[in-house]
Design a protein around this motif. Structure first.
Motif, PDB file in Angstrom:
ATOM      1  N   ALA A   8       1.006  -0.905   0.340  1.00 54.76           N
ATOM      2  CA  ALA A   8      -0.347   0.242   0.212  1.00 54.76           C
ATOM      3  C   ALA A   8       1.112   1.690   0.219  1.00 54.76           C
ATOM      4  N   VAL A   9       0.685   1.766  -1.208  1.00 55.18           N
ATOM      5  CA  VAL A   9       1.717   3.308  -1.113  1.00 55.18           C
ATOM      6  C   VAL A   9       0.875   4.266  -0.081  1.00 55.18           C
ATOM      7  N   LEU A  10       0.542   5.209   0.682  1.00 57.22           N
ATOM      8  CA  LEU A  10       0.259   6.376   1.172  1.00 57.22           C
ATOM      9  C   LEU A  10       1.051   7.420   0.249  1.00 57.22           C
ATOM     10  N   GLY A  11       0.428   8.175  -0.114  1.00 56.24           N
ATOM     11  CA  GLY A  11       0.184   9.518  -0.579  1.00 56.24           C
ATOM     12  C   GLY A  11       0.951   9.576  -2.431  1.00 56.24           C
ATOM     13  N   ALA A  12       0.265   9.952  -3.348  1.00 58.76           N
ATOM     14  CA  ALA A  12       0.882   9.922  -4.837  1.00 58.76           C
ATOM     15  C   ALA A  12       1.444  11.648  -5.682  1.00 58.76           C
ATOM     16  N   GLY A  13       1.791  11.791  -4.530  1.00 58.32           N
ATOM     17  CA  GLY A  13       2.072  12.835  -4.836  1.00 58.32           C
ATOM     18  C   GLY A  13       3.727  13.333  -6.175  1.00 58.32           C
ATOM     19  N   HIS A  14       4.216  13.519  -5.791  1.00 58.13           N
ATOM     20  CA  HIS A  14       5.496  13.609  -6.407  1.00 58.13           C
ATOM     21  C   HIS A  14       6.569  12.636  -6.660  1.00 58.13           C
ATOM     22  N   MET A  15       6.808  12.420  -4.836  1.00 53.63           N
ATOM     23  CA  MET A  15       7.079  11.350  -4.096  1.00 53.63           C
ATOM     24  C   MET A  15       6.727   9.909  -4.452  1.00 53.63           C
ATOM     25  N   GLY A  16       5.228   9.957  -4.035  1.00 57.60           N
ATOM     26  CA  GLY A  16       4.456   8.274  -3.557  1.00 57.60           C
ATOM     27  C   GLY A  16       4.953   8.686  -4.798  1.00 57.60           C
ATOM     28  N   ALA A  17       3.586   8.902  -6.651  1.00 60.59           N
ATOM     29  CA  ALA A  17       3.798   8.297  -7.869  1.00 60.59           C
ATOM     30  C   ALA A  17       5.012   7.798  -8.626  1.00 60.59           C
ATOM     31  N   ASP A  18       6.323   8.396  -8.095  1.00 55.35           N
ATOM     32  CA  ASP A  18       7.218   7.651  -8.614  1.00 55.35           C
ATOM     33  C   ASP A  18       7.722   6.602  -7.826  1.00 55.35           C
ATOM     34  N   HIS A  19       7.163   6.342  -6.364  1.00 48.35           N
ATOM     35  CA  HIS A  19       7.606   4.860  -6.202  1.00 48.35           C
ATOM     36  C   HIS A  19       6.113   4.081  -6.326  1.00 48.35           C
ATOM     37  N   VAL A  20       5.344   4.860  -6.607  1.00 51.34           N
ATOM     38  CA  VAL A  20       4.649   3.504  -7.284  1.00 51.34           C
ATOM     39  C   VAL A  20       4.638   3.540  -8.753  1.00 51.34           C
ATOM     40  N   ARG A  21       5.417   3.968  -9.712  1.00 51.80           N
ATOM     41  CA  ARG A  21       6.646   3.092 -10.899  1.00 51.80           C
ATOM     42  C   ARG A  21       7.388   3.057 -10.726  1.00 51.80           C
ATOM     43  N   ARG A  22       7.540   2.868  -9.422  1.00 47.09           N
ATOM     44  CA  ARG A  22       9.012   2.168  -9.083  1.00 47.09           C
ATOM     45  C   ARG A  22       8.383   0.471  -8.915  1.00 47.09           C
ATOM     46  N   LEU A  23       7.582   0.397  -8.024  1.00 47.19           N
ATOM     47  CA  LEU A  23       7.201  -0.543  -7.428  1.00 47.19           C
ATOM     48  C   LEU A  23       6.237  -1.264  -8.541  1.00 47.19           C
ATOM     49  N   ASP A  24       5.448  -0.970  -9.805  1.00 49.25           N
ATOM     50  CA  ASP A  24       5.339  -1.641 -11.073  1.00 49.25           C
ATOM     51  C   ASP A  24       6.175  -1.581 -11.725  1.00 49.25           C
ATOM     52  N   ARG A  25       7.523  -1.003 -11.888  1.00 46.52           N
ATOM     53  CA  ARG A  25       8.249  -1.518 -13.357  1.00 46.52           C
ATOM     54  C   ARG A  25       8.877  -1.725 -13.035  1.00 46.52           C
ATOM     55  N   VAL A  26      10.210  -1.054 -11.879  1.00 43.21           N
ATOM     56  CA  VAL A  26      11.500  -1.436 -11.404  1.00 43.21           C
ATOM     57  C   VAL A  26      11.505  -2.318 -10.910  1.00 43.21           C
ATOM     58  N   VAL A  27      10.936  -2.124  -9.353  1.00 44.05           N
ATOM     59  CA  VAL A  27      10.917  -3.131  -8.350  1.00 44.05           C
ATOM     60  C   VAL A  27      10.653  -4.719  -8.573  1.00 44.05           C
ATOM     61  N   SER A  28      11.867  -5.737  -8.604  1.00 45.70           N
ATOM     62  CA  SER A  28      10.918  -7.526  -8.452  1.00 45.70           C
ATOM     63  C   SER A  28      10.519  -7.699  -7.420  1.00 45.70           C
ATOM     64  N   GLY A  29       9.348  -8.540  -6.644  1.00 41.80           N
ATOM     65  CA  GLY A  29       8.657  -9.370  -5.724  1.00 41.80           C
ATOM     66  C   GLY A  29       8.358  -8.099  -5.201  1.00 41.80           C
ATOM     67  N   ALA A  30       7.422  -7.168  -5.989  1.00 41.41           N
ATOM     68  CA  ALA A  30       6.178  -6.606  -5.402  1.00 41.41           C
ATOM     69  C   ALA A  30       5.240  -6.032  -6.727  1.00 41.41           C
ATOM     70  N   ARG A  31       3.768  -5.993  -6.284  1.00 44.29           N
ATOM     71  CA  ARG A  31       2.622  -5.254  -6.531  1.00 44.29           C
ATOM     72  C   ARG A  31       2.748  -3.890  -5.438  1.00 44.29           C
ATOM     73  N   VAL A  32       1.953  -3.404  -6.107  1.00 42.47           N
ATOM     74  CA  VAL A  32       0.991  -2.483  -6.056  1.00 42.47           C
ATOM     75  C   VAL A  32      -0.243  -2.219  -5.492  1.00 42.47           C
ATOM     76  N   ALA A  33      -0.628  -2.473  -4.091  1.00 41.80           N
ATOM     77  CA  ALA A  33      -1.851  -3.361  -4.322  1.00 41.80           C
ATOM     78  C   ALA A  33      -3.355  -2.631  -3.581  1.00 41.80           C
ATOM     79  N   ALA A  34      -2.635  -1.298  -3.729  1.00 39.08           N
ATOM     80  CA  ALA A  34      -3.761   0.060  -3.010  1.00 39.08           C
ATOM     81  C   ALA A  34      -2.504   0.963  -2.688  1.00 39.08           C
ATOM     82  N   VAL A  35      -3.370   1.717  -2.992  1.00 38.13           N
ATOM     83  CA  VAL A  35      -3.164   3.337  -2.942  1.00 38.13           C
ATOM     84  C   VAL A  35      -3.789   4.800  -2.774  1.00 38.13           C
ATOM     85  N   ALA A  36      -3.364   5.335  -1.145  1.00 42.54           N
ATOM     86  CA  ALA A  36      -4.553   6.347  -0.973  1.00 42.54           C
ATOM     87  C   ALA A  36      -3.305   7.861  -1.035  1.00 42.54           C
ATOM     88  N   ASP A  37      -4.396   8.595  -1.079  1.00 48.29           N
ATOM     89  CA  ASP A  37      -4.465   9.923  -1.243  1.00 48.29           C
ATOM     90  C   ASP A  37      -5.537  11.262  -1.267  1.00 48.29           C
TER      91      ASP A  37
END
Length: 339
Positions: A8-37
């Protein structure tokens, strides 16, 4: 754990959106299950094109979403304490962006709450510990080949400051990374702060004391100076030089491209921290995911987050009073004793 780690990613601003992208496209072994903003449309925009992700306007709703096994906090610092305690109550491992909690009293409450659990759940997002150059410098200092570190000379420059940026934020936001890096590189706590204020730059917004020169003293007798200049106008620069008894080592100056053409040459200067430290952010999140999937918590701890907040608070007092200010640290819990 064989399945992907649901985050779960809390915050979808500049930093949060970049982490969502990172978890979805760069990092292995994880997925974005939820986002809150609080901004529902911003949360939806951050996960556009991604399947199986729920969005919420409330942080706790995201923590309770199906498939959530860990939390990445990238909301404004004022919301971190409540989110951390909510994650602790659910037994969820957390990667929390800095500042862990802006004020030291709140940060200490987080440290104490984690200590009562008897196990670490929080890793704090001081990503410079994952930067290749910083890690090389840390290894060199730990090996002792240059003798004891005597001084660290640091530079932290930004193109421009965002709206609403205050003089205090130069210390408790910008310099907070240098605070953690210095503690980590030296293996020492910082004990006192002095802030000198040169004439403000003509590029600084009205009333902003920019640049500043911050001097830290460590418990081992080393000195750390930081030039922080958040409206330099030309680029994002982070540099560090360690001066030791038998030599010195400098990082940051070569992190650029040199273009030669038309009878001359010019250096490319990074304009944004997400570009300069992109690899460090990737390494940090990957290391957190890997450790979490093994049932472990590594990296900067809640104590590191608290210490950074306490040092930054002393720095703000030093800025406001113009005097050398001692850092007041609480007793370190056994859970966070140095290994």
């Amino acid at each position: 754990m064989s399945e992907l780690l649901g985050v779960a990613v809390l915050g979808a601003g500049h930093m949060g959106a970049d982490h969502v992208r990172r978890l979805d496209r760069v990092v292995s072994g994880a997925r974005v299950a939820a986002v809150a903003d609080p901004d529902a449309e911003r949360a939806k925009a951050a996960v556009a094109g991604m399947d199986g992700v729920v969005t919420h306007t409330e942080a706790e709703a995201a923590l309770d979403a199906p498939g959530v096994q860990a939390v990445l906090i990238a909301s404004p610092g004022e919301a971190h304490e409540e989110a951390l305690l909510a994650a602790f109550a659910r037994g969820l491992p957390v990667l929390c962006e800095k500042p862990m909690v802006p004020d030291s009293a709140g940060a200490l409450r987080v440290v104490e709450a984690e200590a009562r659990l008897g196990r670490r759940l929080a890793q704090i997002g001081f990503m410079r510990r994952y930067d290749a150059e910083y890690r090389e410098l840390k290894s060199l200092l730990d090996a002792g080949r240059l003798g004891r570190p005597l001084m660290l000379h640091c530079i932290h420059r930004n193109v421009s400051s965002p709206p609403g940026f205050t003089s205090a934020m130069l210390v408790n936001s910008s310099v907070s990374h240098e605070i953690d890096a210095a503690r980590w590189l030296l293996g020492q706590e910082l004990t006192a702060v002095t802030v000198l204020r040169p004439r403000p730059s003509a590029s600084a917004p009205e009333g902003l004391l920019d640049p500043q020169f911050v001097l830290f003293e460590s418990e081992g007798g080393a000195l750390v100076d930081v030039e922080v200049f958040v409206n330099c106008g030309f680029g994002y620069e982070v540099r560090c030089e360690a001066v030791c008894e038998a030599g010195s080592a400098r990082i940051g100056a070569a992190h650029t491209m040199v273009v030669t053409a038309g009878g001359g040459s010019r250096e490319e200067v990074t304009q944004d921290y997400l570009v300069r430290f992109a690899d460090a952010y990737d390494r940090q999140v990957q290391a957190w995911v890997d450790a979490t999937r093994r049932g472990r918590v590594t990296g900067p701890s809640a104590w590191d987050g608290y210490a950074a907040s306490a040092v930054a608070e002393a720095g703000v007092r030093a800025l406001e009073t113009g005097t050398r200010t001692a850092v007041d640290l609480a007793s370190r819990p056994a859970l966070h004793s140095p290994s």
